[in-house]
Scaffold this motif. Sequence first.
Motif, short mmCIF file in Angstrom:
data_model
loop_
_atom_site.label_atom_id
_atom_site.label_comp_id
_atom_site.label_asym_id
_atom_site.label_seq_id
_atom_site.Cartn_x
_atom_site.Cartn_y
_atom_site.Cartn_z
N GLU A 334 57.45 13.57 -24.36
CA GLU A 334 58.46 14.58 -24.72
C GLU A 334 58.84 15.44 -23.51
O GLU A 334 58.01 15.82 -22.70
CB GLU A 334 57.92 15.47 -25.84
CG GLU A 334 57.73 14.75 -27.17
CD GLU A 334 59.04 14.22 -27.73
OE1 GLU A 334 60.08 14.87 -27.52
OE2 GLU A 334 59.02 13.15 -28.35
N ASN A 335 60.13 15.72 -23.44
CA ASN A 335 60.66 16.61 -22.40
C ASN A 335 61.81 17.38 -23.02
O ASN A 335 62.83 16.80 -23.40
CB ASN A 335 61.13 15.80 -21.19
CG ASN A 335 61.45 16.68 -20.00
OD1 ASN A 335 62.11 17.71 -20.14
ND2 ASN A 335 60.99 16.28 -18.82
N THR A 336 61.64 18.66 -23.18
CA THR A 336 62.64 19.46 -23.90
C THR A 336 63.92 19.66 -23.11
O THR A 336 64.99 19.85 -23.68
CB THR A 336 62.04 20.83 -24.27
OG1 THR A 336 61.58 21.47 -23.06
CG2 THR A 336 60.88 20.66 -25.23
N ASP A 337 63.81 19.62 -21.79
CA ASP A 337 64.97 19.91 -20.95
C ASP A 337 65.75 18.63 -20.64
O ASP A 337 65.90 18.23 -19.49
CB ASP A 337 64.50 20.57 -19.64
CG ASP A 337 65.67 21.02 -18.77
OD1 ASP A 337 66.76 21.24 -19.33
OD2 ASP A 337 65.48 21.12 -17.54
N CYS A 338 66.23 17.97 -21.69
CA CYS A 338 66.99 16.74 -21.46
C CYS A 338 68.00 16.54 -22.59
O CYS A 338 67.94 17.22 -23.62
CB CYS A 338 66.06 15.53 -21.36
SG CYS A 338 65.05 15.24 -22.80
N CYS A 339 68.93 15.63 -22.39
CA CYS A 339 69.98 15.39 -23.36
C CYS A 339 70.03 13.90 -23.70
O CYS A 339 69.54 13.06 -22.96
CB CYS A 339 71.34 15.86 -22.84
SG CYS A 339 71.71 15.33 -21.16
N ASP A 340 70.64 13.59 -24.83
CA ASP A 340 70.70 12.21 -25.30
C ASP A 340 71.90 11.46 -24.75
O ASP A 340 71.90 10.22 -24.72
CB ASP A 340 70.74 12.17 -26.83
CG ASP A 340 69.42 12.63 -27.44
OD1 ASP A 340 68.39 12.56 -26.75
OD2 ASP A 340 69.43 13.08 -28.60
N SER A 416 64.13 11.16 -18.38
CA SER A 416 63.13 12.21 -18.59
C SER A 416 61.72 11.81 -18.18
O SER A 416 60.83 12.66 -18.13
CB SER A 416 63.12 12.62 -20.07
OG SER A 416 62.89 11.49 -20.90
N ASN A 431 67.28 11.62 -21.99
CA ASN A 431 66.08 11.35 -22.76
C ASN A 431 65.75 9.86 -22.73
O ASN A 431 66.45 9.04 -23.33
CB ASN A 431 66.28 11.83 -24.21
CG ASN A 431 64.98 11.83 -24.99
OD1 ASN A 431 64.13 10.97 -24.83
ND2 ASN A 431 64.83 12.84 -25.85
N THR A 434 65.28 8.22 -26.18
CA THR A 434 66.53 7.94 -26.90
C THR A 434 67.20 6.68 -26.37
O THR A 434 67.63 5.82 -27.13
CB THR A 434 67.50 9.13 -26.77
OG1 THR A 434 66.90 10.28 -27.37
CG2 THR A 434 68.83 8.84 -27.46
#
Length: 768
Positions: A334-340, A416, A431, A434
């Motif tokens: 998991e990495n919160t600072d990312c986009c799909d 990510s 991500n 994703t």
Amino acid sequence: MMILDCTLRDGGYINNWQFKGRDIRGIITSLVVANIDLIEIGYLSHEQHIGNTYSKDINNLTSYIGNDFSDINTKFVVMCNYGELDIKQLPAKCVIPSLSGIRLAFHRKDWHDAIRQAKEIKALGYQVFIQPMVTANYSDMELLALLEEVNKLAPYAFYLVDSFGNMDASCLNRLALLVDHNLSSDILMGFHSHNNMQLSLSNAMTFFNMSLKRELIVDSSLMGMGRGAGNLPTEVLINSLKHIAPQYQLLEVLEAIDNYIEPIAQQYNWGPNLGQFLSAAAGTHPNYASYLINQKTLPVSIIQRLLNELNEVEKNNYRQEAIETIYLDYNKRENTDCCDTLPFDVGNLLLIAPGTSVALHQSEIEKKVIHYDYNIIAINHVPDTLKADYLFFSNQKRYNEFAHFIWDSTRLIVTSNLSMLSQHRACIRLNFKTLYENSEVFSNNAVLLLLNALSLSGSKRVSIAGLDGYQINSDDLIHGSSYGALSSKEKASRNEEVLAGLKKITTNLSIQFLTPSLYKKDLPLKIAVIIPARYKSSRFPGKPLAKIAGIPMIKRTYQQVVNIPEVDTFILTDNQQIKAFCLSQNMSVIMTSEQCLTGTDRVAEFASRYDYDLYVNVQGDEPVIDPSVVNEVIDSYRIHGEQYIAYNCFKEVTESEFNTPTIVKVVLNNDNELIYMSRAALPVNYSKQQKLKAYRQVCVYGFTKHALEVFTSNDKTRNEKYEDIELLRLVDLGHKVKMTETTFSSIAVDVPEDIDKVEAFLTSKGIE
């Protein structure tokens, strides 16, 4: 001290036990003459026959010994893995007097059952060698319990087996002393090692120099031939023992290497390498490190960390699913600072993969970058010459390699799973989870990941250069030096993976290859049949909508070709009236610019907006065109591909047509390649030695995208101006056009009077 040579068994992992019969005999003879004490002649397995030294039939293995060595001191043995030996099929030793013993190898979990089977083997008269794999992983209590049963069995020898090549001198000393203290003194002790950490020789000498109360055996193989890091080389061991064991004949061993092993070494590799060292350091099966290294995505520090995540059971017994799970979990963390998806519009996009075709076709790529105003994303590398608008990295190893060549101001897109330098952290992070899980083909290939990101972001088309594919039988050159070599098997696997991914992705995303790629030929061809329709004809205004037997001409032409399988059919026009009619009839129509001077210009404009492999131009004023002519052009392209820039058809000309200026004649070479086109009567039969056979053009054209780019980026050429024939522009510029002979005819409508000819033809064929 004794030496056991295991070349024919352990060395078989290198060549799949495909030793030639005469070479087996030669190796055995050389080792006997060299006074080697024990020779292992192969694997006995009642489950499978692989090669001459891995057989179901013990007689196959012993056939290479014969009766020639009955009066010598050398003993011959075979190895069996516990679980692969059917004791009922094993003959008594008296039936096979040339074979002295059987070495039984087993995992720790199987040792009780293995000892029971060893008793059965001994009962048949064989000397038994007990080979507990990864001996160092036994606890002291487990080892003592095993030794207690071994003493009851009274085998010929008990071995310390360094399966992973990670024993050091202190470990070997501890185990050897423990075994020596608790093993019956009449049982020999052996040591089998792998050379992962290049300790085989020093450990062997340590073993021989210990003051143990029994005779000792050390295993070795010619040139260290064996799985992975290989074994202790027999020749090195003999040379090290020359002052205390002069009975061993080094020269005979070297002759055997020269005659039988060197030719194998020229085909296959073995010996210490990074993967073998890492696996030994982590105490794991070597295939785990090999799997991670072969991904070509991780630095050594991460590989070490992931190897240490294996549990004790997994470490000893290779299970690919275990390491795959660890590897994917690491990438998908998991990495919160990312986009799909990409948070911006990429525009007209060119991806630059790291294949060497980019350098070979640099000038062509640069012209297309200007022509199409591409935004460039370089994948997993920093190009030397082409300036990239963005750099995309999904591979930690590749990022680390290029990190110090990336300017702080460079726009970065990364997945990510990467750890970034502090100056690069203000980048776009996609991500990985994703992108990976939204793909129908699970792959961490960088190109496929980026294409998935573009598809998820709504992109419909992309161009790509440098996606060369892996050459199976030659070295691959990748931009950047640290990518490393791949085996032929791994290359084939990666090619299959990328191709499967491309086939899935191209159902939603159009991909145009700008450089040669192994994958293109296996992707479904995208072919467009184009019907240009111009309203403002000087000789016949409104011609596309003129009715032929009550049906507008453009509809008849469209109906002739729309049902050709595996093609998309479009009408191109600059006229709203034609567009409205087409839409009312559910015919695919696309508006083009009024500045298009010719039908080819109209097709070229279409090609600049839509990506296809071949654009087949069918004249809109040919309402009875036979679809077979279109198929002949397509079939020719399927055969020759990009070898030709364009494709056209021809047929034999009649005498009246030969002298008609409106009929275009073609001059061909012996390969049916276009030399020239003319409205004049060509060729001239000057010699009169034989009847002239001349040909005319059939106006169905197949253009590659490159042909249309050449056409629109160059002015009319001299011969094109003279003859008023557009295809001459390509020929004049030095490009090859492939011509295909056809027997089909058509009727072109140039003036209103031609409609009567078409209607008469339809009536004769009974077509409404």
